[in-house]
Design a protein around this motif. Structure first.
Motif, PDB file in Angstrom:
ATOM      1  N   ASP A 102      -3.792  -0.375  -3.836  1.00 22.51           N
ATOM      2  CA  ASP A 102      -5.172   0.051  -4.072  1.00 22.51           C
ATOM      3  C   ASP A 102      -5.289   0.882  -5.346  1.00 22.51           C
ATOM      4  OD1 ASP A 102      -6.243  -1.254  -1.916  1.00 22.51           O
ATOM      5  OD2 ASP A 102      -6.379   0.516  -0.620  1.00 22.51           O
TER       6      ASP A 102
ATOM      7  N   GLN B  99       0.830  -1.201   0.000  1.00 25.12           N
ATOM      8  CA  GLN B  99       0.000   0.000   0.000  1.00 25.12           C
ATOM      9  C   GLN B  99       0.871   1.260   0.000  1.00 25.12           C
ATOM     10  OE1 GLN B  99      -2.889  -0.187  -0.798  1.00 25.12           O
ATOM     11  NE2 GLN B  99      -3.997  -1.842   0.226  1.00 25.12           N
ATOM     12  N   PRO B 100       0.367   2.393  -0.534  1.00 23.57           N
ATOM     13  CA  PRO B 100      -0.949   2.601  -1.149  1.00 23.57           C
ATOM     14  C   PRO B 100      -1.002   2.267  -2.643  1.00 23.57           C
ATOM     15  CG  PRO B 100       0.204   4.682  -1.053  1.00 23.57           C
ATOM     16  CD  PRO B 100       1.118   3.661  -0.407  1.00 23.57           C
TER      17      PRO B 100
END
Length: 231
Positions: free
Chosen positions: A207, A203-204
């Motif tokens: 996503d 992450q990030p």
């Protein structure tokens, strides 16, 4: 400046995209829409004569195949952390072992299930052929069990104690069946913990790369209850 050609609905495209972003490798994004046939254009065929994604163009050097691209990036950019593709011969061999195995296993079998259950019916406007889906599911579940029992046997990541490029390749394939409503972690607690561990580490950027995947899940399988909705 490197040019990166990709479609984020493609598992290998997502793997390379996450790696590029995670390691802050500068590139010019060149997104292609496979559903619109943009990968068959004359311009792109000069970059990748196989008309597949992903591909890179780096200072006049064209390269296809996600596994080759990931290895190239690890060698070519000194600031990339050594942990992704260590120089230790045995660890590197374990990474390579998975990368070779996955082509006909994790990648092929999970993708075939996704195609027979979801893509082909959507493209043809027909109901899934359940006999074909069941055969694909049986083969996929054999591979999922092998992944959990063999590749994750007494180690947190595919190649050992630390995350490597093998895990990025693996997680992008493991997510694919969820867009067809199948939860690969059901009844596989070790696999579930592995996926949570890898996602947290990525992450990030993770996503960001999976935004379209999340959208498909939400549309067809229902918001927060969608399989692997941002585990």
């Amino acid at each position: 400046m490197m040019k990166y050609y990709y479609d984020l609905m493609s598992q290998p495209s997502r793997a390379c995209y996450i790696f590029l972003k995670k390691n802050k490798i500068p590139f010019t994004p060149c997104p292609l829409r496979i559903t619109k046939g943009e990968h068959r254009s004359e311009e792109y065929t000069k970059i990748n004569p196989f008309q597949l994604v992903p591909a890179i163009e780096h200072n006049g050097f064209n390269l296809t195949e996600s596994v080759a691209i990931l290895r190239y990036l690890c060698r070519e950019f000194p600031h990339v952390g050594e942990e992704w593709y260590p120089s230790d011969s045995k660890i590197q061999a374990r990474i390579d072992e998975y990368m070779e195995w996955q082509h006909l296993n994790t990648r092929m079998q999970l993708a075939m299930y996704f195609q027979t259950k979801f893509i082909i019916p959507k493209m043809t406007g027909t109901e899934p052929d359940m006999k074909t889906v069941e055969r694909s599911q049986d083969r996929m579940e054999t591979i999922l069990d092998q992944f959990e029992e063999i590749w994750l046997d007494n180690r947190p990541y595919v190649a050992g104690d630390k995350i490597t490029v093998a895990d990025i390749v693996a997680i992008c394939e493991l997510e694919q069946p969820s867009m067809a409503g199948y939860d690969v972690t059901e009844g596989r607690p070790k696999l579930a913990e592995y996926m949570k561990r890898v996602k947290k580490h990525l992450q990030p950027e993770y996503d960001e790369a999976f935004e379209q995947v999340y959208r498909v899940r939400g549309r067809f399988w229902g918001g927060e209850n969608a399989p692997h909705s941002k585990l």
